[in-house]
Design a protein around this motif. Sequence first.
Motif, PDB file in Angstrom:
ATOM      1  N   UNK A  95      -0.137 -16.217 -32.259  1.00 28.33           N
ATOM      2  CA  UNK A  95      -1.254 -17.438 -32.858  1.00 28.33           C
ATOM      3  C   UNK A  95      -1.009 -16.856 -34.811  1.00 28.33           C
ATOM      4  N   UNK A  96      -0.439 -15.265 -34.536  1.00 30.80           N
ATOM      5  CA  UNK A  96       0.221 -14.993 -36.230  1.00 30.80           C
ATOM      6  C   UNK A  96       1.026 -15.485 -36.247  1.00 30.80           C
ATOM      7  N   UNK A  97       1.784 -16.312 -35.694  1.00 21.66           N
ATOM      8  CA  UNK A  97       2.830 -17.188 -36.685  1.00 21.66           C
ATOM      9  C   UNK A  97       2.273 -18.053 -37.311  1.00 21.66           C
ATOM     10  N   UNK A  98       4.035 -18.611 -38.591  1.00 24.69           N
ATOM     11  CA  UNK A  98       2.799 -19.410 -39.196  1.00 24.69           C
ATOM     12  C   UNK A  98       4.972 -19.437 -39.336  1.00 24.69           C
ATOM     13  N   UNK A  99       5.112 -20.252 -40.494  1.00 24.26           N
ATOM     14  CA  UNK A  99       6.231 -21.411 -40.404  1.00 24.26           C
ATOM     15  C   UNK A  99       7.344 -20.118 -40.897  1.00 24.26           C
ATOM     16  N   UNK A 100       7.112 -18.864 -41.613  1.00 30.07           N
ATOM     17  CA  UNK A 100       8.489 -18.108 -41.753  1.00 30.07           C
ATOM     18  C   UNK A 100       8.839 -17.598 -40.431  1.00 30.07           C
ATOM     19  N   UNK A 101       7.664 -16.952 -40.338  1.00 33.64           N
ATOM     20  CA  UNK A 101       8.069 -16.332 -39.132  1.00 33.64           C
ATOM     21  C   UNK A 101       8.809 -16.900 -38.038  1.00 33.64           C
ATOM     22  N   UNK A 102       8.357 -18.607 -37.579  1.00 33.86           N
ATOM     23  CA  UNK A 102       9.090 -19.150 -36.572  1.00 33.86           C
ATOM     24  C   UNK A 102      10.567 -19.767 -37.355  1.00 33.86           C
ATOM     25  N   UNK A 103      10.723 -19.840 -38.657  1.00 29.13           N
ATOM     26  CA  UNK A 103      12.168 -19.434 -39.117  1.00 29.13           C
ATOM     27  C   UNK A 103      13.395 -18.132 -39.129  1.00 29.13           C
ATOM     28  N   UNK A 104      12.082 -17.140 -38.911  1.00 33.35           N
ATOM     29  CA  UNK A 104      12.522 -15.743 -39.052  1.00 33.35           C
ATOM     30  C   UNK A 104      12.961 -15.469 -37.487  1.00 33.35           C
ATOM     31  N   UNK A 105      12.630 -16.220 -36.162  1.00 33.10           N
ATOM     32  CA  UNK A 105      12.835 -15.892 -35.000  1.00 33.10           C
ATOM     33  C   UNK A 105      14.237 -16.530 -34.430  1.00 33.10           C
ATOM     34  N   UNK A 106      13.909 -18.314 -35.681  1.00 36.02           N
ATOM     35  CA  UNK A 106      15.162 -18.671 -35.162  1.00 36.02           C
ATOM     36  C   UNK A 106      16.228 -18.684 -35.618  1.00 36.02           C
ATOM     37  N   UNK A 107      17.124 -17.306 -36.840  1.00 31.64           N
ATOM     38  CA  UNK A 107      17.668 -16.889 -37.454  1.00 31.64           C
ATOM     39  C   UNK A 107      18.598 -15.870 -36.168  1.00 31.64           C
ATOM     40  N   UNK A 108      17.032 -15.273 -35.504  1.00 36.06           N
ATOM     41  CA  UNK A 108      17.128 -14.732 -35.371  1.00 36.06           C
ATOM     42  C   UNK A 108      18.051 -14.588 -33.648  1.00 36.06           C
ATOM     43  N   UNK A 109      17.729 -15.862 -33.280  1.00 39.97           N
ATOM     44  CA  UNK A 109      17.820 -16.402 -31.887  1.00 39.97           C
ATOM     45  C   UNK A 109      19.719 -16.527 -32.694  1.00 39.97           C
ATOM     46  N   UNK A 110      19.820 -17.031 -32.911  1.00 37.56           N
ATOM     47  CA  UNK A 110      21.214 -17.597 -33.356  1.00 37.56           C
ATOM     48  C   UNK A 110      22.346 -16.331 -34.186  1.00 37.56           C
ATOM     49  N   UNK A 111      21.512 -15.410 -34.709  1.00 41.71           N
ATOM     50  CA  UNK A 111      22.098 -13.939 -34.972  1.00 41.71           C
ATOM     51  C   UNK A 111      22.315 -13.348 -32.882  1.00 41.71           C
ATOM     52  N   UNK A 112      21.867 -13.389 -32.228  1.00 42.66           N
ATOM     53  CA  UNK A 112      22.121 -13.238 -31.003  1.00 42.66           C
ATOM     54  C   UNK A 112      23.262 -13.566 -30.614  1.00 42.66           C
ATOM     55  N   UNK A 113      22.832 -14.991 -30.382  1.00 46.08           N
ATOM     56  CA  UNK A 113      23.304 -15.622 -30.236  1.00 46.08           C
ATOM     57  C   UNK A 113      23.835 -14.990 -28.296  1.00 46.08           C
ATOM     58  N   UNK A 114      22.849 -15.226 -27.436  1.00 48.94           N
ATOM     59  CA  UNK A 114      23.308 -15.351 -26.566  1.00 48.94           C
ATOM     60  C   UNK A 114      23.576 -16.321 -25.098  1.00 48.94           C
ATOM     61  N   UNK A 115      23.914 -16.221 -24.565  1.00 44.87           N
ATOM     62  CA  UNK A 115      25.037 -17.319 -23.818  1.00 44.87           C
ATOM     63  C   UNK A 115      23.747 -18.603 -23.360  1.00 44.87           C
TER      64      UNK A 115
END
Length: 501
Positions: free
Chosen positions: A368-388
């Motif tokens: 509910x608290x997500x906005x476009x900036x937080x979605x982008x932040x999460x995507x960047x973090x996903x790619x930073x972790x680079x999980x299998x």
Amino acid sequence: MGHDIALLKPGSQKQLYGNLSDFELTAIEPPLWAALLAAYLRQKGFSVALLDAEAEGWTREQAAAALAEAAPRLAVLVASGTNPSASTMNMLGAGELMARVKELAPGTATMLLGLHPSALPERTLLEEKTDFVCQGEGFHTLPPLLAALAAGGELPEIPGLWRLDASGRVAAGPRPPVFADLGELPRPAWDLLPMDRYRAHNWHCFDDIARRQPYAVIYTSLGCPFRCSFCCISALFGRPGIRYRPIADVVAEIDWLVANHGVRNIKILDEMFALDEQRVVALCRAIAERGHDLNIWAYARVNTVTRPMLEAMKGAGVNWLAYGFETASRRVLAANAKGYDLGQVDAVVAMTRQAGIHICANFIFGLPEDDYDSLQETLARMQDINAEWANIYSVMAYPGSRLHATAVERGWPLPETWDGYSQYSPRCRPLPTDSLTGGQVLAFRDYAFEAYYRNPRYLDMIRRTFGLPTVRHIQRMAEKPLARLHAEPYAGCAGPQGPTP
């Protein structure tokens, strides 16, 4: 009358997974809850049939015919999967299937059971074509119901049983307690199922992508003590909490699965496996002592996993851990009761990889608290972790969760049909956030999926870790388009950093 009871796991792969169902991307998992109830009732002396429409590839008509052919006194559709999100979407066509059973076998009583019926018992009873709804696990409901049906006459009040009385009013028994001692439950009735038909998730077998069978699931505990706003698991049990199964029983079941079905790939489906260090270490050491060649995955939590746990798990054959990272936004995380510090993530990721365990990273877009900036932040973090592997979800208000109650209270749009709760269905309809529509969330989720699995850095890591066949498998997967009826690309986000309008 052929059997006292027939339990059926439904199957609607095409509707629930869209084009991905044709790719054999999805797992086909044994129905633990149905198998557990079947074993318990058989132990009590009842005659039981156990059917799996998904594994058999049956249509709805074929499933109804199989239930009718079993000639049970009570036909039960078990709408529960090995993930809390699976129950609601498995309600697709439940009423129609039960109605068809009535046409084929008019004397058969019908019941809907599982997490979704437990979350919405009255609605399920009134909307679906069924005689009964079971609220709760079923252990305290099914034996007295079967005995009463066999005796005939008026039904007594039975814990967990919802039905319509003679005047057409809803009658509900009291909420039953959970089954206290898991050591008293028999091994699930795997012998009644087509065990050769089950297959593991594709990522679970990245080390040998062609070796996804045979496959099994086991449980070492039931329930979860946490209260995440988006999770519905406690609807089945009535409240948060966890019960543990005896270690000796878990090890004996693994021995049986290996000896009788040659099982290597196993999912530990506990909602929270890596919780109690002492227990996890003791259990994993006991499994390791058996000397089986196992490929196991389980759920872990950022703020409960420890190095001794990881070392013991790897020794037992746990090659994958699934972490619920959910979001990279501190603001969003705090609002949804996830209960861990984002600062812990890097250390846990490093510690897991040092133990030789691969990571399945779970992320959710559209809290509910997500906005476009937080979605982008999460995507960047996903790619930073680079999980299998990354499970990339959009937020659904699953019945039984606090989010569902909030959505109903605020009048937020919910899926029109139960398959709309499937992440991959054309009818998938996530919740809106305070600043984005559900369609915008869905479009971003699909964009993030493509961005992650086509990322050259990710594919290079997969090549070095698992080899080119796995890379090619992922590339074929990423090429599969998903039909969406509700996606709305966010018009203000054109360009390389977001979905195109």
